[in-house]
Design a protein around this motif. Sequence first.
Motif, mmCIF file in Angstrom:
data_model
loop_
_atom_site.group_PDB
_atom_site.id
_atom_site.type_symbol
_atom_site.label_atom_id
_atom_site.label_comp_id
_atom_site.label_asym_id
_atom_site.label_seq_id
_atom_site.Cartn_x
_atom_site.Cartn_y
_atom_site.Cartn_z
ATOM 1 N N PRO A 12 -4.933 6.460 -8.055
ATOM 2 C CA PRO A 12 -5.542 5.434 -8.902
ATOM 3 C C PRO A 12 -4.820 4.103 -8.744
ATOM 4 O O PRO A 12 -3.611 4.059 -8.495
ATOM 5 N N ILE A 13 -5.565 3.032 -8.861
ATOM 6 C CA ILE A 13 -4.999 1.691 -8.907
ATOM 7 C C ILE A 13 -5.131 1.192 -10.338
ATOM 8 O O ILE A 13 -6.219 1.226 -10.928
ATOM 9 N N LEU A 14 -4.025 0.754 -10.903
ATOM 10 C CA LEU A 14 -4.000 0.248 -12.269
ATOM 11 C C LEU A 14 -3.729 -1.250 -12.260
ATOM 12 O O LEU A 14 -3.068 -1.758 -11.358
ATOM 13 N N ALA A 15 -4.240 -1.936 -13.277
ATOM 14 C CA ALA A 15 -4.007 -3.379 -13.387
ATOM 15 C C ALA A 15 -3.792 -3.753 -14.842
ATOM 16 O O ALA A 15 -4.243 -3.053 -15.760
ATOM 17 N N CYS A 16 -3.101 -4.868 -15.030
ATOM 18 C CA CYS A 16 -2.801 -5.364 -16.379
ATOM 19 C C CYS A 16 -2.921 -6.877 -16.385
ATOM 20 O O CYS A 16 -2.459 -7.551 -15.455
ATOM 21 N N ALA A 17 -3.544 -7.418 -17.417
ATOM 22 C CA ALA A 17 -3.644 -8.856 -17.634
ATOM 23 C C ALA A 17 -2.757 -9.236 -18.818
ATOM 24 O O ALA A 17 -2.381 -8.370 -19.624
ATOM 25 N N PRO A 18 -2.409 -10.512 -18.943
ATOM 26 C CA PRO A 18 -1.459 -10.899 -19.997
ATOM 27 C C PRO A 18 -1.826 -10.424 -21.397
ATOM 28 O O PRO A 18 -0.958 -9.983 -22.159
ATOM 29 N N SER A 73 -0.218 -10.043 -8.300
ATOM 30 C CA SER A 73 1.061 -9.549 -7.801
ATOM 31 C C SER A 73 1.058 -8.038 -7.921
ATOM 32 O O SER A 73 0.474 -7.475 -8.856
ATOM 33 N N GLU A 74 1.694 -7.379 -6.959
ATOM 34 C CA GLU A 74 1.802 -5.917 -7.005
ATOM 35 C C GLU A 74 3.183 -5.520 -7.524
ATOM 36 O O GLU A 74 4.206 -5.967 -7.011
ATOM 37 N N LEU A 75 3.195 -4.680 -8.548
ATOM 38 C CA LEU A 75 4.451 -4.105 -9.025
ATOM 39 C C LEU A 75 4.735 -2.890 -8.154
ATOM 40 O O LEU A 75 3.932 -1.965 -8.081
ATOM 41 N N ALA A 76 5.879 -2.905 -7.473
ATOM 42 C CA ALA A 76 6.159 -1.856 -6.492
ATOM 43 C C ALA A 76 7.643 -1.493 -6.489
ATOM 44 O O ALA A 76 8.490 -2.254 -6.958
ATOM 45 N N THR A 98 6.397 -6.964 -15.446
ATOM 46 C CA THR A 98 5.043 -7.468 -15.669
ATOM 47 C C THR A 98 5.068 -8.758 -16.484
ATOM 48 O O THR A 98 4.404 -9.752 -16.129
ATOM 49 N N ALA A 99 5.831 -8.764 -17.570
ATOM 50 C CA ALA A 99 5.904 -9.955 -18.415
ATOM 51 C C ALA A 99 6.490 -11.136 -17.657
ATOM 52 O O ALA A 99 6.017 -12.275 -17.799
ATOM 53 N N THR A 100 7.499 -10.873 -16.827
ATOM 54 C CA THR A 100 8.107 -11.957 -16.052
ATOM 55 C C THR A 100 7.117 -12.513 -15.038
ATOM 56 O O THR A 100 7.050 -13.734 -14.812
ATOM 57 N N ALA A 101 6.331 -11.632 -14.412
ATOM 58 C CA ALA A 101 5.301 -12.097 -13.476
ATOM 59 C C ALA A 101 4.291 -12.984 -14.184
ATOM 60 O O ALA A 101 3.869 -14.028 -13.651
ATOM 61 N N GLY A 123 3.275 -17.270 -13.802
ATOM 62 C CA GLY A 123 1.949 -17.755 -13.458
ATOM 63 C C GLY A 123 0.950 -16.737 -12.983
ATOM 64 O O GLY A 123 -0.197 -17.089 -12.680
ATOM 65 N N CYS A 124 1.321 -15.465 -12.879
ATOM 66 C CA CYS A 124 0.367 -14.453 -12.432
ATOM 67 C C CYS A 124 -0.663 -14.170 -13.532
ATOM 68 O O CYS A 124 -0.335 -14.181 -14.717
ATOM 69 N N ARG A 125 -1.876 -13.895 -13.115
ATOM 70 C CA ARG A 125 -2.930 -13.561 -14.074
ATOM 71 C C ARG A 125 -3.223 -12.071 -14.106
ATOM 72 O O ARG A 125 -3.817 -11.567 -15.072
ATOM 73 N N VAL A 126 -2.810 -11.347 -13.059
ATOM 74 C CA VAL A 126 -2.993 -9.887 -12.998
ATOM 75 C C VAL A 126 -1.832 -9.288 -12.216
ATOM 76 O O VAL A 126 -1.425 -9.823 -11.180
#
Length: 257
Positions: A98-104, A185-188, A210-213, A217-220
């Motif tokens: 699965p690919i997961l994503a998070c927005a602010p 950005s990819e968290l890896a 995630t919060a630092t990204a 300026g990252c949106r996802v």
Amino acid sequence: MPMDVEVQTHARTLALRSPGHLRVGPFTVRYNPDWSIKYANYAIPDRDAEPTAEDLDVLIAAFRERDRLPRLEYLPGWAPAVEPALLAAGFTVENRAPILACAPGDLLSPKPVDSLVIAEPVTDAEFDAAALVQHHGYGGTGEPEGGEAAWLRAAAGGGGVAALATVDGVPAGAGGCSIPVDGLSELAGLAVVEAFRRRGIGAALCAHLTATAFERGCRVVWLEPGDADVERIYAGIGYRRVGEKLNISLDPDGAAG
């Protein structure tokens, strides 16, 4: 643009920007000469690619010439004709992750962890400590090859994030968020030392990265969880499924061109 397409576009763009990448027929190969782990060496097909048997022979040869496992990581809907061609050539599906994503607005705060400190590595010793955590966390032994530390430095210096977690001054976890492309950005490479697992450090480290990204300026931020238990940890801080990635490889004794 659908989120799964955005994620695949981001991954392919990073592969094209990697110093050691190769263009082999309708594929981009992300090759790491200083990092032999299979997760750092793989191909991504062009969108809607329809590779021939000859294309796959050349792709397999390119991996083997560099002493790497012939392997691909991509979202099947990006290039539907590729998987049948790979299976016909002898490739075996490792898994469908699965690919997961998070927005602010979706990020949730995890439970605090006593004595945990998370900071961005600055010194060579700190980057090396983070790389060692990652190396052992993903099954390596001895010292890292150098690719882990180089990836963390590139992320931290290119608008992404690197982090080292310590407990009472002892390295306990590490990870990073890749250089952003179009706000993604990819968290890896998130890893927690075995002696410190099941304390909430993974969730805290993921939330920090995630919060630092987002602050940068990252949106996802997106990621691929290692298994169902890890997926539940990420879901607990706000990550949700947006697609599925195919990981597929050719056994070392499999077909060759």
